[in-house]
Design a protein around this motif. Structure first.
Motif, PDB file in Angstrom:
ATOM      1  N   MET A  85       0.820  -1.204   0.000  1.00  0.00           N
ATOM      2  CA  MET A  85       0.000   0.000   0.000  1.00  0.00           C
ATOM      3  C   MET A  85       0.858   1.260   0.000  1.00  0.00           C
ATOM      4  N   SER A  86       0.432   2.258  -0.748  1.00  0.00           N
ATOM      5  CA  SER A  86       1.085   3.561  -0.680  1.00  0.00           C
ATOM      6  C   SER A  86       0.848   4.171   0.700  1.00  0.00           C
ATOM      7  N   LEU A  87       1.882   4.804   1.230  1.00  0.00           N
ATOM      8  CA  LEU A  87       1.788   5.450   2.539  1.00  0.00           C
ATOM      9  C   LEU A  87       1.745   6.972   2.414  1.00  0.00           C
ATOM     10  N   GLU A  88       1.492   7.445   1.206  1.00  0.00           N
ATOM     11  CA  GLU A  88       1.515   8.883   0.944  1.00  0.00           C
ATOM     12  C   GLU A  88       0.498   9.650   1.780  1.00  0.00           C
ATOM     13  N   ALA A  89      -0.588   8.993   2.174  1.00  0.00           N
ATOM     14  CA  ALA A  89      -1.625   9.674   2.956  1.00  0.00           C
ATOM     15  C   ALA A  89      -1.182   9.962   4.384  1.00  0.00           C
ATOM     16  N   LEU A  90      -0.110   9.302   4.828  1.00  0.00           N
ATOM     17  CA  LEU A  90       0.354   9.449   6.200  1.00  0.00           C
ATOM     18  C   LEU A  90       1.485  10.463   6.274  1.00  0.00           C
ATOM     19  N   ALA A  91       1.417  11.331   7.274  1.00  0.00           N
ATOM     20  CA  ALA A  91       2.418  12.392   7.398  1.00  0.00           C
ATOM     21  C   ALA A  91       3.035  12.397   8.789  1.00  0.00           C
ATOM     22  N   HIS A  92       4.328  12.670   8.837  1.00  0.00           N
ATOM     23  CA  HIS A  92       5.032  12.822  10.109  1.00  0.00           C
ATOM     24  C   HIS A  92       4.497  14.035  10.856  1.00  0.00           C
ATOM     25  N   ASP A  93       4.255  13.881  12.138  1.00  0.00           N
ATOM     26  CA  ASP A  93       3.731  14.956  12.982  1.00  0.00           C
ATOM     27  C   ASP A  93       4.727  15.218  14.102  1.00  0.00           C
ATOM     28  N   PRO A  94       5.516  16.296  14.009  1.00  0.00           N
ATOM     29  CA  PRO A  94       6.522  16.568  15.047  1.00  0.00           C
ATOM     30  C   PRO A  94       5.902  16.797  16.421  1.00  0.00           C
ATOM     31  N   ASP A  95       4.674  17.316  16.463  1.00  0.00           N
ATOM     32  CA  ASP A  95       4.021  17.530  17.753  1.00  0.00           C
ATOM     33  C   ASP A  95       3.679  16.195  18.417  1.00  0.00           C
ATOM     34  N   ALA A 118       2.514  -2.780  10.661  1.00  0.00           N
ATOM     35  CA  ALA A 118       2.853  -1.894  11.775  1.00  0.00           C
ATOM     36  C   ALA A 118       4.213  -1.248  11.569  1.00  0.00           C
ATOM     37  N   ARG A 119       5.169  -2.033  11.139  1.00  0.00           N
ATOM     38  CA  ARG A 119       6.524  -1.480  10.917  1.00  0.00           C
ATOM     39  C   ARG A 119       6.510  -0.424   9.827  1.00  0.00           C
ATOM     40  N   ARG A 120       5.810  -0.688   8.724  1.00  0.00           N
ATOM     41  CA  ARG A 120       5.768   0.268   7.618  1.00  0.00           C
ATOM     42  C   ARG A 120       5.133   1.591   8.061  1.00  0.00           C
ATOM     43  N   VAL A 121       4.036   1.508   8.796  1.00  0.00           N
ATOM     44  CA  VAL A 121       3.346   2.718   9.237  1.00  0.00           C
ATOM     45  C   VAL A 121       4.203   3.505  10.220  1.00  0.00           C
ATOM     46  N   LEU A 122       4.806   2.825  11.183  1.00  0.00           N
ATOM     47  CA  LEU A 122       5.651   3.521  12.161  1.00  0.00           C
ATOM     48  C   LEU A 122       6.850   4.185  11.501  1.00  0.00           C
ATOM     49  N   GLU A 123       7.437   3.496  10.533  1.00  0.00           N
ATOM     50  CA  GLU A 123       8.566   4.090   9.818  1.00  0.00           C
ATOM     51  C   GLU A 123       8.133   5.326   9.044  1.00  0.00           C
ATOM     52  N   ARG A 124       6.980   5.246   8.396  1.00  0.00           N
ATOM     53  CA  ARG A 124       6.474   6.391   7.649  1.00  0.00           C
ATOM     54  C   ARG A 124       6.209   7.577   8.569  1.00  0.00           C
ATOM     55  N   LEU A 125       5.685   7.315   9.755  1.00  0.00           N
ATOM     56  CA  LEU A 125       5.378   8.375  10.718  1.00  0.00           C
ATOM     57  C   LEU A 125       6.610   8.830  11.492  1.00  0.00           C
TER      58      LEU A 125
END
Length: 220
Positions: A85-95, A118-125
């Motif tokens: 799945m593309s992870l483009e919809a997920l963005a890093h949030d410094p807050d 889980a690993r892919r999402v956490l890495e993206r974030l």
């Protein structure tokens, strides 16, 4: 109001729609792929496959559980449909990163997803280094939240003291067994302020400001 979490030293977080906002639309793609899988596995028309998918979710807490029990589905085959799945919809949030980083004690992911997702999402974030472990669906022997057995499994694996634990979730019903065990529960999402469930102790539309503003125990 500032949440008093000074008693907490173990922090459990759901993954999808909790560590990123539901408004991202990421879960919509997951749901669509899941319907594709159910349709292919059962031969049902798409609308009936979607209805069955939701029925299994309601009954078991996880569509996969119903597919395993009633259709002999291999969980590895099921989870593989999400791994590209593309992870483009997920963005890093410094807050959010800052809010998580200030939490004293252990931080654990408690998810009904598999380890690869889980690993892919956490890495993206960009949150991977903030968590001590990911307790995924295979970790519990495919017993999903809200099954009490899933909570027993993570409790045994990590020697969790429920009274010193806070659990953050976007799914209201997944908080019920946590509260019964004595955990502090936090419902996350745009719908959270409307919740009146007695087992929900705190409600927040957005996770980052809640964590940033919470009262925590003093560092030893």
């Amino acid at each position: 109001m500032t949440a008093d979490l000074a008693h907490v030293d173990t922090w459990l977080f759901d993954l999808d729609n909790t560590l990123y906002p539901a408004e991202s639309g990421f879960m919509a793609e997951i749901t669509s792929r899941m319907t594709d899988f159910v349709q292919k596995a059962t031969g049902l028309p798409r609308d009936e496959a979607f209805a069955l998918q939701k029925a299994y979710l309601a009954e078991h807490g996880l569509t996969l559980k119903g597919m395993m029990l009633n259709h002999g589905v291999d969980p590895a085959e099921f989870h593989a449909i999400f791994h590209d799945m593309s992870l483009e919809a997920l963005a890093h949030d410094p807050d959010l990163l800052a809010g998580l980083a200030r939490l004293p004690g252990r931080r654990l992911i408690f998810t009904n997803a598999d380890d690869v997702h889980a690993r892919r999402v956490l890495e993206r974030l960009e949150l991977t280094g903030l968590f001590d472990d990911v307790f995924h669906i295979a970790s519990s022997g495919y017993e999903p939240k809200p099954s009490p057995r899933a909570f027993q499994a993570i409790g045994a694996a990590h020697a969790i003291d429920p009274v010193a634990t806070a659990f953050f979730e976007d799914s209201e019903r997944n908080l019920a067994p946590a509260a019964e065990l004595g955990m502090t529960t936090v419902l996350v999402g745009a719908w959270a302020p409307r919740s009146t469930a007695p087992f929900v102790h705190h409600r927040t539309e957005k996770l980052a400001p809640f964590l940033t503003g919470a009262r925590l125990r003093e560092a030893l």
